[in-house]
Enzyme design. Structure first.
Site, PDB file in Angstrom:
ATOM      1  N   SER A  23     -11.416  -0.665  -1.437  1.00 45.35           N
ATOM      2  CA  SER A  23     -10.146  -0.640  -0.657  1.00 45.35           C
ATOM      3  C   SER A  23     -10.246  -0.892   0.967  1.00 45.35           C
ATOM      4  O   SER A  23      -9.547  -1.366   1.691  1.00 45.35           O
ATOM      5  CB  SER A  23      -9.317   0.896  -0.653  1.00 45.35           C
ATOM      6  OG  SER A  23      -8.789   0.884  -1.776  1.00 45.35           O
TER       7      SER A  23
ATOM      8  N   ASP B   5       0.792  -1.079   0.010  1.00 48.41           N
ATOM      9  CA  ASP B   5      -0.065  -0.049   0.032  1.00 48.41           C
ATOM     10  C   ASP B   5       0.723   1.171  -0.010  1.00 48.41           C
ATOM     11  O   ASP B   5       1.894   1.157  -0.526  1.00 48.41           O
ATOM     12  CB  ASP B   5      -1.049   0.044   1.036  1.00 48.41           C
ATOM     13  CG  ASP B   5      -2.292   0.625   1.022  1.00 48.41           C
ATOM     14  OD1 ASP B   5      -2.403   1.698   0.640  1.00 48.41           O
ATOM     15  OD2 ASP B   5      -3.334  -0.087   1.056  1.00 48.41           O
TER      16      ASP B   5
ATOM     17  N   HIS C 206      -3.697   6.200   2.776  1.00 49.94           N
ATOM     18  CA  HIS C 206      -4.516   4.956   2.555  1.00 49.94           C
ATOM     19  C   HIS C 206      -4.133   3.789   3.072  1.00 49.94           C
ATOM     20  O   HIS C 206      -4.743   2.864   3.715  1.00 49.94           O
ATOM     21  CB  HIS C 206      -4.409   4.824   0.941  1.00 49.94           C
ATOM     22  CG  HIS C 206      -5.377   3.815   0.122  1.00 49.94           C
ATOM     23  ND1 HIS C 206      -4.971   2.259   0.385  1.00 49.94           N
ATOM     24  CD2 HIS C 206      -6.595   4.052  -0.300  1.00 49.94           C
ATOM     25  CE1 HIS C 206      -5.781   2.070  -0.441  1.00 49.94           C
ATOM     26  NE2 HIS C 206      -6.970   2.676  -0.866  1.00 49.94           N
TER      27      HIS C 206
END
Length: 523
Positions: A291, A67, A116
């Site tokens: 996600s 990620d 994220h």
């Protein structure tokens, strides 16, 4: 001409242009009410029931993400980080990989310049206490490591491939000395591109062959059919669609079928709308996207394998468990059956049902406290390893306490911590339904000065070289004008020591045994 010559080689399958993949931009979402301090999404998949009914929170399991990185010292994540040695000390070797060196050159400390990756990691393991007010993670006692496969809001193919290899065999911070025994059990991938692209398939195959569960988001290109993205649309990937607090499929959630043989996709659906989790710096936010759904699946696998040692790293058996215990949800929009369709997959994820159906066998609990024998103070971050019918590892919390759920049987239990002599208790018996207490009082290890010189091949001292005692929280030393360095206090033991002088000098690693006198010399 050169490309044509390379393409003609028998060991070259194809030549493609370098490309990047977008990090899905999660939609900021409203804050949903928590349920008894547990986030709605954690409660919806019944993960909190696994904690209370089975006493399992992911102990002994290591999760990873590919990620944008992770804020490793976030209050909800720092205790679960495998590189946390306790007492405010960290070792990022084998726990952090940044192939594009976004977080530094060299990249020595995890960072997240996007947010994220910190959010997805929080959904897997986040909790700022035991328990704390921010119970955001499915498996809050699992440990985590991370590979920064995404430079910022994009992921280069170079970084993604490098991360895939690192997941198989983590390395030190210099990218050397790979050790597959330190690979994670589960890897979450909340990234992807257009469907039907097989470029990452060999990487996923490698993970599966080594017993690493490949969790992927299915994509945010819904509500149309045939919108599943790669690598989530691979038959061997286990992808997640997203639903909201009202149990409605998200409009953005990509639908199948897969471009690979018409495989039904997604495999399963999980909460992915208004999911609250950790973000830099030391904060929390609610995001929406597939996600956010995939980390629920990764965390659930950690719960299953923590509870059922018999199927740990058994990908096929675990997929079957997830499939068979998902809550069937009919939707005929894109084909399939009420039990398995291209909108919901096998249905809504149910962590409790999956763990309940897993072949757990009789278990008991091992718990105790690790203290400093010289003063009685708790030792935080000590490693506890139980070896017997299975092998499980955990670490002590800030109060020096630990707890492991283990299959019944007899174990040798070892406590170790940096700066202390290792202690082993042999023949510790775990009985069904009972708690066995095994405390440890560790003696501080004698410490000594370590000194030496870093020289070039001509025997001249190298100024400004960095000397690092790997696998310890001891800060690196820098050589003076004569190439001399010194560490004031190093506990007795065996270490790998690395010298790096930069420029045209090669990096060198030597083994050092610290006893009553320790001097390391070498070119």
């Amino acid at each position: 001409a050169l490309l044509r010559a390379v393409a003609a080689r028998p060991d070259v399958a194809t030549i493609v242009a370098s490309r990047t993949y977008a990090v899905p931009t999660p939609d900021p979402a409203k804050l949903e009410a928590a349920i008894n301090a547990v986030e709605w999404n954690i409660e919806r998949i019944n993960a909190d029931d696994v904690w209370s009914m089975f006493g399992v929170r992911g102990e002994g399991i290591v999760v990873a993400n590919v990620d944008t990185g992770v804020q490793y010292n976030h209050p909800a994540l720092v205790a679960q980080y495998r590189g946390n040695l306790g007492g405010g000390s960290f070792d990022h070797n084998y726990n952090w990989h940044d192939p594009s060196m976004i977080c530094g050159s060299p990249s020595l400390v995890p960072c997240d310049n996007n947010g994220h990756g910190t959010h997805t990691m929080g959904t897997m393991v986040g909790d700022d206490g035991d328990p704390g007010p921010n119970q955001i993670g499915v498996a809050p006692h699992a440990r985590w490591i991370a590979a920064k496969g995404c430079e910022s809001n994009f992921c280069s193919d170079f970084a993604l491939l490098s991360s895939a290899q690192w997941i198989l065999a983590p390395t030190d911070l210099g990218g050397n000395n790979p050790d597959p025994s330190l690979r994670p059990h589960v890897v979450n991938n909340s990234w992807g591109g257009g469907g039907g692209d097989p470029w990452y398939m060999a990487s996923v195959d490698g993970w599966i062959a080594s017993g690493i569960f490949p969790a992927f988001s299915n994509g945010n290109s819904g509500p149309g059919c045939n919108t599943s993205g790669s690598p989530g649309d691979y038959p061997q990937s286990y992808s997640a669609g997203a639903f909201d607090i009202g149990n409605n499929i998200a409009g953005f959630s990509s639908r199948g079928a897969s471009a690979f043989g018409g495989e039904l996709k997604p495999n399963i659906a999980a909460p992915g709308v208004s999911v609250r989790s950790s973000v830099p710096v030391n904060s929390y936010a609610s995001f929406s996207g597939t996600s956010m759904a995939s980390p629920h699946v990764a965390g659930t696998v950690a719960l299953i394998w923590s509870a059922a040692v018999a199927i740990e790293r058994d990908i096929a058996a675990t997929r079957t468990l997830l499939d068979e215990t998902a809550v069937d949800t009919a939707d005929a929009q894109c084909g399939g059956t009420p039990e398995d369709n291209n909108v919901w997959g096998e249905g809504k994820l149910d962590a409790f049902a999956a763990v309940d159906a897993a072949p757990r066998g009789p278990t008991g609990t091992l718990s105790g406290t690790v203290t400093d024998a010289s003063n009685g103070n708790p030792v935080a971050g000590a490693t506890i390893q139980a070896v017997g019918p299975t092998t499980r590892t955990t670490t002590t919390n800030a109060s020096g306490q630990y707890s492991l759920v283990l299959p019944v049987g007899t174990y040798d239990v070892t406590a170790s911590a940096f700066g202390y002599l290792t202690e082993t208790a042999a023949g510790v018996v775990i009985t069904e339904g009972a708690t066995t207490v095994q405390d440890f009082a560790l003696d501080p290890a004698p410490s000594h000065t370590v000194s030496g010189h870093v020289r070039d091949s001509d025997g001249q001292g190298l100024e400004g070289a960095t000397v690092t005692i790997l696998g310890t929280p001891i800060p690196p030393a820098t050589t003076d004008a004569n190439g001399f360095y010194s560490f004031a206090s190093v506990p007795e033991g065996t270490y790998d020591v690395r010298a790096d002088a930069g420029r045209c000098n090669e990096t060198q690693t030597q083994t050092l045994v610290v006893g009553s006198i320790a001097v390391a010399e070498g070119p």
